[in-house]
Design a protein around this motif. Structure first.
Motif, mmCIF file in Angstrom:
data_model
loop_
_atom_site.group_PDB
_atom_site.id
_atom_site.type_symbol
_atom_site.label_atom_id
_atom_site.label_comp_id
_atom_site.label_asym_id
_atom_site.label_seq_id
_atom_site.Cartn_x
_atom_site.Cartn_y
_atom_site.Cartn_z
ATOM 1 N N PRO A 1 53.877 39.001 94.946
ATOM 2 C CA PRO A 1 53.087 39.557 93.841
ATOM 3 C C PRO A 1 51.654 39.795 94.280
ATOM 4 O O PRO A 1 51.128 39.101 95.160
ATOM 5 N N GLY A 2 51.055 40.763 93.694
ATOM 6 C CA GLY A 2 49.672 41.097 94.033
ATOM 7 C C GLY A 2 49.173 42.163 93.102
ATOM 8 O O GLY A 2 49.484 42.153 91.909
ATOM 9 N N SER A 3 48.441 43.116 93.667
ATOM 10 C CA SER A 3 47.927 44.181 92.821
ATOM 11 C C SER A 3 49.087 44.980 92.227
ATOM 12 O O SER A 3 50.169 45.055 92.807
ATOM 13 N N ALA A 4 48.841 45.554 91.081
ATOM 14 C CA ALA A 4 49.889 46.289 90.370
ATOM 15 C C ALA A 4 50.385 47.464 91.201
ATOM 16 O O ALA A 4 49.612 48.118 91.906
ATOM 17 N N MET A 5 51.697 47.677 91.127
ATOM 18 C CA MET A 5 52.308 48.827 91.784
ATOM 19 C C MET A 5 53.456 49.332 90.936
ATOM 20 O O MET A 5 53.944 48.625 90.051
ATOM 21 N N ASP A 6 53.883 50.577 91.209
ATOM 22 C CA ASP A 6 54.970 51.166 90.438
ATOM 23 C C ASP A 6 56.253 50.385 90.651
ATOM 24 O O ASP A 6 56.650 50.116 91.790
ATOM 25 N N MET A 7 56.904 50.020 89.545
ATOM 26 C CA MET A 7 58.180 49.306 89.557
ATOM 27 C C MET A 7 59.010 49.813 88.386
ATOM 28 O O MET A 7 58.480 50.390 87.444
ATOM 29 N N ASP A 8 60.309 49.572 88.457
ATOM 30 C CA ASP A 8 61.193 49.957 87.363
ATOM 31 C C ASP A 8 62.425 49.067 87.389
ATOM 32 O O ASP A 8 62.878 48.641 88.452
ATOM 33 N N ALA A 9 62.964 48.783 86.226
ATOM 34 C CA ALA A 9 64.237 48.085 86.056
ATOM 35 C C ALA A 9 65.114 49.012 85.234
ATOM 36 O O ALA A 9 64.636 49.621 84.271
ATOM 37 N N ALA A 10 66.411 49.135 85.604
ATOM 38 C CA ALA A 10 67.282 50.093 84.933
ATOM 39 C C ALA A 10 68.671 49.508 84.714
ATOM 40 O O ALA A 10 69.191 48.778 85.560
#
Length: 133
Positions: free
Chosen positions: A73-82
């Motif tokens: 974990p760290g700085s925000a980044m693009d992620m998605d759960a589907a």
């Protein structure tokens, strides 16, 4: 913390046992940490670059849940759960910019196959037609 135990064996020898006593090892960042809530247990998982996609199921309500967790974990980044039923074309997703995990995404799918997956920083993994029943 170390704890030392001394024990005298019948032949006159003294043995000193040293054991490390500590709390449980901290969960790795990309392990499932109960993000779907009470009653959900991991039934499948898949590695994705930078973390893990977890498919969970709740026996009491017949719902699946997907969460994508990052290894670091760290700085925000693009992620998605589907997540979707395999017989459907409609995905339930949770896209966004996250520091630790994406999701949870829930779906009623008792007794049905599901397609599920997730992404971290644009790298996707998808599993189709799994956990049927």
């Amino acid at each position: 913390m170390l704890k030392s135990l001394t024990r005298r064996i019948s032949c006159g020898l003294t043995v000193v046992l040293v054991a490390a006593l500590a709390g449980p090892a901290p969960a790795s960042a990309d392990s499932y940490n109960g993000e779907c809530g009470s009653g959900y247990g991991v039934v499948n998982s898949a590695s994705v670059s930078g973390g893990t996609v977890h498919l969970t199921y709740n026996n009491s309500n017949g719902r699946n849940c997907v969460v994508v967790t990052r290894s670091n974990p760290g700085s925000a980044m693009d992620m998605d759960a589907a997540l979707k039923r395999s017989d459907s074309t409609s995905w339930k997703t949770d896209p966004g910019s996250f520091t630790t995990y994406a999701g949870p995404v829930y779906l009623d799918a008792a007794g049905q196959c599901v397609d599920w997956g997730g992404s971290i920083g644009g790298a996707w993994v998808v599993r189709n037609g799994t956990n049927c029943g």
